[in-house]
Scaffold this motif. Structure first.
Motif, mmCIF file in Angstrom:
data_model
loop_
_atom_site.group_PDB
_atom_site.id
_atom_site.type_symbol
_atom_site.label_atom_id
_atom_site.label_comp_id
_atom_site.label_asym_id
_atom_site.label_seq_id
_atom_site.Cartn_x
_atom_site.Cartn_y
_atom_site.Cartn_z
ATOM 1 N N THR A 69 3.966 0.101 -16.468
ATOM 2 C CA THR A 69 3.464 -1.235 -16.178
ATOM 3 C C THR A 69 4.100 -1.793 -14.913
ATOM 4 O OG1 THR A 69 3.225 -1.621 -18.540
ATOM 5 C CG2 THR A 69 3.176 -3.552 -17.132
ATOM 6 N N ALA A 70 3.254 -2.346 -14.045
ATOM 7 C CA ALA A 70 3.727 -3.029 -12.847
ATOM 8 C C ALA A 70 3.454 -4.518 -12.997
ATOM 9 C CB ALA A 70 3.010 -2.503 -11.616
ATOM 10 N N VAL A 108 2.040 3.089 -4.811
ATOM 11 C CA VAL A 108 1.740 2.547 -6.120
ATOM 12 C C VAL A 108 0.222 2.589 -6.278
ATOM 13 C CG1 VAL A 108 1.962 0.565 -7.655
ATOM 14 C CG2 VAL A 108 3.749 1.039 -5.986
ATOM 15 N N SER A 109 -0.266 3.405 -7.211
ATOM 16 C CA SER A 109 -1.700 3.583 -7.430
ATOM 17 C C SER A 109 -2.100 2.936 -8.744
ATOM 18 C CB SER A 109 -2.055 5.065 -7.489
ATOM 19 O OG SER A 109 -1.585 5.723 -6.335
ATOM 20 N N LEU A 110 -3.192 2.211 -8.722
ATOM 21 C CA LEU A 110 -3.724 1.584 -9.920
ATOM 22 C C LEU A 110 -4.382 2.664 -10.772
ATOM 23 C CD1 LEU A 110 -3.927 -1.255 -11.121
ATOM 24 C CD2 LEU A 110 -6.135 -1.479 -10.016
ATOM 25 N N VAL A 111 -3.923 2.828 -12.017
ATOM 26 C CA VAL A 111 -4.450 3.862 -12.896
ATOM 27 C C VAL A 111 -5.913 3.548 -13.214
ATOM 28 C CG1 VAL A 111 -4.259 4.910 -15.192
ATOM 29 C CG2 VAL A 111 -2.200 4.391 -13.890
ATOM 30 N N ARG A 115 -7.579 2.404 -5.968
ATOM 31 C CA ARG A 115 -6.751 1.457 -5.220
ATOM 32 C C ARG A 115 -5.291 1.898 -5.218
ATOM 33 N NH1 ARG A 115 -8.389 -4.703 -6.200
ATOM 34 N NH2 ARG A 115 -9.502 -4.691 -4.236
ATOM 35 N N PHE A 116 -4.647 1.744 -4.050
ATOM 36 C CA PHE A 116 -3.223 2.026 -3.936
ATOM 37 C C PHE A 116 -2.633 1.163 -2.840
ATOM 38 C CE2 PHE A 116 -5.124 4.899 -0.892
ATOM 39 C CZ PHE A 116 -4.275 4.823 0.200
ATOM 40 N N LEU A 142 -3.389 -4.674 -4.171
ATOM 41 C CA LEU A 142 -3.678 -3.768 -5.282
ATOM 42 C C LEU A 142 -4.703 -4.370 -6.253
ATOM 43 C CD1 LEU A 142 -2.741 -0.954 -6.146
ATOM 44 C CD2 LEU A 142 -0.969 -2.028 -7.511
ATOM 45 N N GLN A 151 -1.388 -1.138 -15.305
ATOM 46 C CA GLN A 151 -0.861 0.227 -15.414
ATOM 47 C C GLN A 151 -0.963 0.888 -14.038
ATOM 48 O OE1 GLN A 151 0.859 0.163 -18.456
ATOM 49 N NE2 GLN A 151 0.336 2.310 -18.374
ATOM 50 N N VAL A 152 0.157 1.454 -13.569
ATOM 51 C CA VAL A 152 0.202 2.068 -12.248
ATOM 52 C C VAL A 152 0.927 3.408 -12.302
ATOM 53 C CG1 VAL A 152 0.157 -0.124 -10.998
ATOM 54 C CG2 VAL A 152 2.349 0.902 -11.619
ATOM 55 N N VAL A 154 3.601 5.516 -9.830
ATOM 56 C CA VAL A 154 4.493 5.348 -8.681
ATOM 57 C C VAL A 154 4.952 6.726 -8.230
ATOM 58 C CG1 VAL A 154 6.670 4.350 -7.902
ATOM 59 C CG2 VAL A 154 5.285 3.135 -9.569
#
Length: 157
Positions: A69-70, A108-111, A115-116, A142, A151-152, A154
């Motif tokens: 979690t971010a 940091v990529s969005l699951v 998007r990152f 993001l 949820q990301v 890293v």
């Protein structure tokens, strides 16, 4: 958390002191300085082990991205000092991470989406439930600013 920030800079000095005490302990053999002017063998081994410990977690992260979690932190922290010594800028692409070395660039990529955002680690997180805390600018890019958390994955660059 504050104790870690205070003690972390003291650890290398403490290691050197313990090494010096061990070398000069009663019954310990006196070591001649190397002819090349370099470090004694025991000091080289100790510094090598310390370097291996510092690199262990980031190397593990290179194999697989850290997923969790971010969240983002912002207006109340703008202008305050971060763990790296710089002032927090809410408009910068920066983040806080629990253990990655300060100054490390990560993606940091969005699951579940394409998007990152690429950010630099400038601070430490205060919560263990979060993988990373993003600056408001990074969270906006993001797309998680309105949600608050997401949820990301890293991974270091």
């Amino acid at each position: 958390m504050r104790a870690k920030r205070i003690l972390r800079p003291l650890l290398p000095g403490a290691m050197a002191t313990l090494l010096a005490l061990a070398l000069h302990a009663p019954g310990a053999k006196a070591q001649e300085p190397p002819a090349s002017g370099g470090k004694p063998a025991a000091a080289k081994r100790a510094s090598t082990r310390l370097g291996q410990l510092r690199r262990a977690r980031p190397r593990a992260l290179e194999r697989a991205p850290e997923i969790g979690t971010a969240s983002w932190y912002g207006p109340g922290f703008h202008g305050k000092r971060t763990a790296s010594g710089r002032h927090f800028d809410a408009t910068a692409m920066s983040a806080a991470h629990p253990w990655l070395p300060l100054g490390t660039w990560v993606r940091v990529s969005l699951v579940g989406s394409q998007r990152f955002v690429d950010v630099v680690i400038t601070d430490r997180t205060g919560q263990t439930s979060r993988v990373i805390d993003l600056s408001p600018a990074a969270a906006r890019k993001l797309g998680i600013l309105s949600r608050g958390t997401a949820q990301v994955a890293v991974s270091p660059l």
